[in-house]
Design a protein around this motif. Structure first.
Motif, PDB file in Angstrom:
ATOM      1  N   GLN A  99       7.735   2.984  -2.311  1.00  0.00           N
ATOM      2  CA  GLN A  99       7.648   1.987  -1.245  1.00  0.00           C
ATOM      3  C   GLN A  99       7.140   2.617   0.046  1.00  0.00           C
ATOM      4  O   GLN A  99       6.321   2.027   0.756  1.00  0.00           O
ATOM      5  N   GLN A 100       7.611   3.831   0.340  1.00  0.00           N
ATOM      6  CA  GLN A 100       7.129   4.520   1.536  1.00  0.00           C
ATOM      7  C   GLN A 100       5.641   4.819   1.427  1.00  0.00           C
ATOM      8  O   GLN A 100       4.882   4.664   2.394  1.00  0.00           O
ATOM      9  N   GLY A 101       5.191   5.242   0.236  1.00  0.00           N
ATOM     10  CA  GLY A 101       3.771   5.516   0.040  1.00  0.00           C
ATOM     11  C   GLY A 101       2.908   4.289   0.210  1.00  0.00           C
ATOM     12  O   GLY A 101       1.838   4.345   0.822  1.00  0.00           O
ATOM     13  N   VAL A 102       3.374   3.162  -0.321  1.00  0.00           N
ATOM     14  CA  VAL A 102       2.616   1.918  -0.172  1.00  0.00           C
ATOM     15  C   VAL A 102       2.541   1.501   1.288  1.00  0.00           C
ATOM     16  O   VAL A 102       1.489   1.065   1.777  1.00  0.00           O
ATOM     17  N   ARG A 103       3.640   1.662   2.004  1.00  0.00           N
ATOM     18  CA  ARG A 103       3.617   1.328   3.440  1.00  0.00           C
ATOM     19  C   ARG A 103       2.679   2.252   4.200  1.00  0.00           C
ATOM     20  O   ARG A 103       1.930   1.811   5.080  1.00  0.00           O
ATOM     21  N   ASP A 104       2.699   3.540   3.845  1.00  0.00           N
ATOM     22  CA  ASP A 104       1.837   4.492   4.550  1.00  0.00           C
ATOM     23  C   ASP A 104       0.360   4.207   4.278  1.00  0.00           C
ATOM     24  O   ASP A 104      -0.479   4.332   5.185  1.00  0.00           O
ATOM     25  N   VAL A 105       0.038   3.820   3.051  1.00  0.00           N
ATOM     26  CA  VAL A 105      -1.355   3.497   2.728  1.00  0.00           C
ATOM     27  C   VAL A 105      -1.845   2.317   3.556  1.00  0.00           C
ATOM     28  O   VAL A 105      -2.985   2.289   4.035  1.00  0.00           O
ATOM     29  N   GLY A 106      -0.979   1.316   3.740  1.00  0.00           N
ATOM     30  CA  GLY A 106      -1.373   0.157   4.520  1.00  0.00           C
ATOM     31  C   GLY A 106      -1.364   0.392   6.019  1.00  0.00           C
ATOM     32  O   GLY A 106      -2.012  -0.334   6.766  1.00  0.00           O
ATOM     33  N   GLU A 107      -0.647   1.423   6.455  1.00  0.00           N
ATOM     34  CA  GLU A 107      -0.498   1.650   7.893  1.00  0.00           C
ATOM     35  C   GLU A 107      -1.559   2.592   8.450  1.00  0.00           C
ATOM     36  O   GLU A 107      -2.105   2.349   9.527  1.00  0.00           O
ATOM     37  N   PHE A 108      -1.845   3.679   7.730  1.00  0.00           N
ATOM     38  CA  PHE A 108      -2.735   4.715   8.248  1.00  0.00           C
ATOM     39  C   PHE A 108      -4.168   4.458   7.831  1.00  0.00           C
ATOM     40  O   PHE A 108      -4.440   3.911   6.762  1.00  0.00           O
ATOM     41  N   ALA A 109      -5.084   4.868   8.685  1.00  0.00           N
ATOM     42  CA  ALA A 109      -6.507   4.792   8.372  1.00  0.00           C
ATOM     43  C   ALA A 109      -6.940   6.077   7.669  1.00  0.00           C
ATOM     44  O   ALA A 109      -6.272   7.107   7.730  1.00  0.00           O
ATOM     45  N   ILE A 110      -8.078   5.996   6.993  1.00  0.00           N
ATOM     46  CA  ILE A 110      -8.629   7.140   6.279  1.00  0.00           C
ATOM     47  C   ILE A 110      -9.331   8.067   7.283  1.00  0.00           C
ATOM     48  O   ILE A 110     -10.127   7.593   8.098  1.00  0.00           O
ATOM     49  N   PRO A 111      -9.044   9.362   7.246  1.00  0.00           N
ATOM     50  CA  PRO A 111      -8.120  10.084   6.350  1.00  0.00           C
ATOM     51  C   PRO A 111      -6.678   9.975   6.828  1.00  0.00           C
ATOM     52  O   PRO A 111      -6.390  10.203   8.014  1.00  0.00           O
ATOM     53  N   ALA A 112      -5.790   9.655   5.902  1.00  0.00           N
ATOM     54  CA  ALA A 112      -4.387   9.452   6.233  1.00  0.00           C
ATOM     55  C   ALA A 112      -3.643  10.782   6.189  1.00  0.00           C
ATOM     56  O   ALA A 112      -4.041  11.711   5.490  1.00  0.00           O
ATOM     57  N   PRO A 113      -2.556  10.879   6.926  1.00  0.00           N
ATOM     58  CA  PRO A 113      -1.727  12.092   6.831  1.00  0.00           C
ATOM     59  C   PRO A 113      -1.075  12.177   5.457  1.00  0.00           C
ATOM     60  O   PRO A 113      -0.768  11.155   4.833  1.00  0.00           O
ATOM     61  N   LEU A 114      -0.857  13.380   4.980  1.00  0.00           N
ATOM     62  CA  LEU A 114      -0.308  13.567   3.633  1.00  0.00           C
ATOM     63  C   LEU A 114       1.213  13.492   3.693  1.00  0.00           C
ATOM     64  O   LEU A 114       1.923  14.495   3.683  1.00  0.00           O
TER      65      LEU A 114
END
Length: 238
Positions: A99-114
């Protein structure tokens, strides 16, 4: 090294090379080393299961189980667990990280923090593709069909990074990995036919044996060499 072991090695290598296309999606590429180690263990479990030999479903199940256990050890304590014991660790922690990964994908722009969530998504995706490639190329002996999951992985990466123009180097790595997989599987199939003769005997040997007409034998090309040249030409045109 046996032919099937060689195909197993190149199946994992093709998956890893295709995974390079995901590198531009995040800020750092350190997760690729973890993906390489996990793919190596997953491939080794498959090779061991086929050597015993285990039934095909048991081999795939063992690979999947070991991959999940490795991920559990790698991400232990990365998410807040609401319970105790192995069940809470495997289910609650994994669910929270997903769930955290899905939220991070939707929140951060590319390139996203790892983040830990994004790293879990990346490793799970690579391991899943690696398992599918191993099953198709090695267990089922259909290396050509293994290009479909590799294409899916590359297409996702290329689609997400379309605004960045993509990378010709990532395409080159993915294509080269798939061609090497096809070559290793073709050599394994050819080896099962028996002894393979490449070029014809030299003129000196033919003359000493009393046979004529050996002048053009030295120009004969082995099928593997011809296949490599065709593959390189096709990859260059693509």
């Amino acid at each position: 090294m046996s032919g099937r072991t060689r195909v197993t090695l190149f199946a994992a290598l093709a998956t890893l090379l295709t995974s390079w296309s995901l590198a531009p999606l995040v800020e750092t590429s350190g997760w690729l080393l973890q993906a390489a180690a996990l793919l190596a263990v997953q491939a080794a479990v498959g090779a061991g299961g086929r050597r015993i030999p285990l039934a095909r479903p048991l081999t795939v199940g063992a690979q999947l189980l070991v991959s999940l256990l490795l991920l559990a050890l790698l991400f232990a304590g990365k998410a807040d667990s609401t319970g105790s014991g192995p069940t809470a660790f495997l289910v609650t922690d994994f669910g929270g990280l997903f769930q955290q990964g899905v939220r991070d994908v939707g929140e951060f722009a590319i390139p996203a923090p790892l983040t830990d969530g994004i790293r879990l998504l990346l490793l799970c995706g690579v391991l899943l593709i690696g398992l599918l490639v191993d099953v198709l190329a090695v267990t089922l002996r259909t290396a050509a069909a293994a290009g479909l999951p590799l294409l899916a992985l590359y297409s996702v990466a290329a689609g997400l990074s379309a605004e960045r123009g993509g990378s010709w180097f990532a395409f080159l790595l993915a294509g080269a990995g798939y061609l090497m997989l096809l070559l290793s599987e073709g050599r394994d199939r050819l080896a099962q036919w028996g002894r393979v003769f490449g070029a014809a005997p030299s003129t000196r040997v033919s003359a000493a044996s009393g046979y004529g007409g050996g002048s053009g034998g030295g120009r004969a090309l082995a099928p593997a060499r011809t296949g490599r040249r065709i593959g390189v030409a096709a990859l260059g045109l693509a």
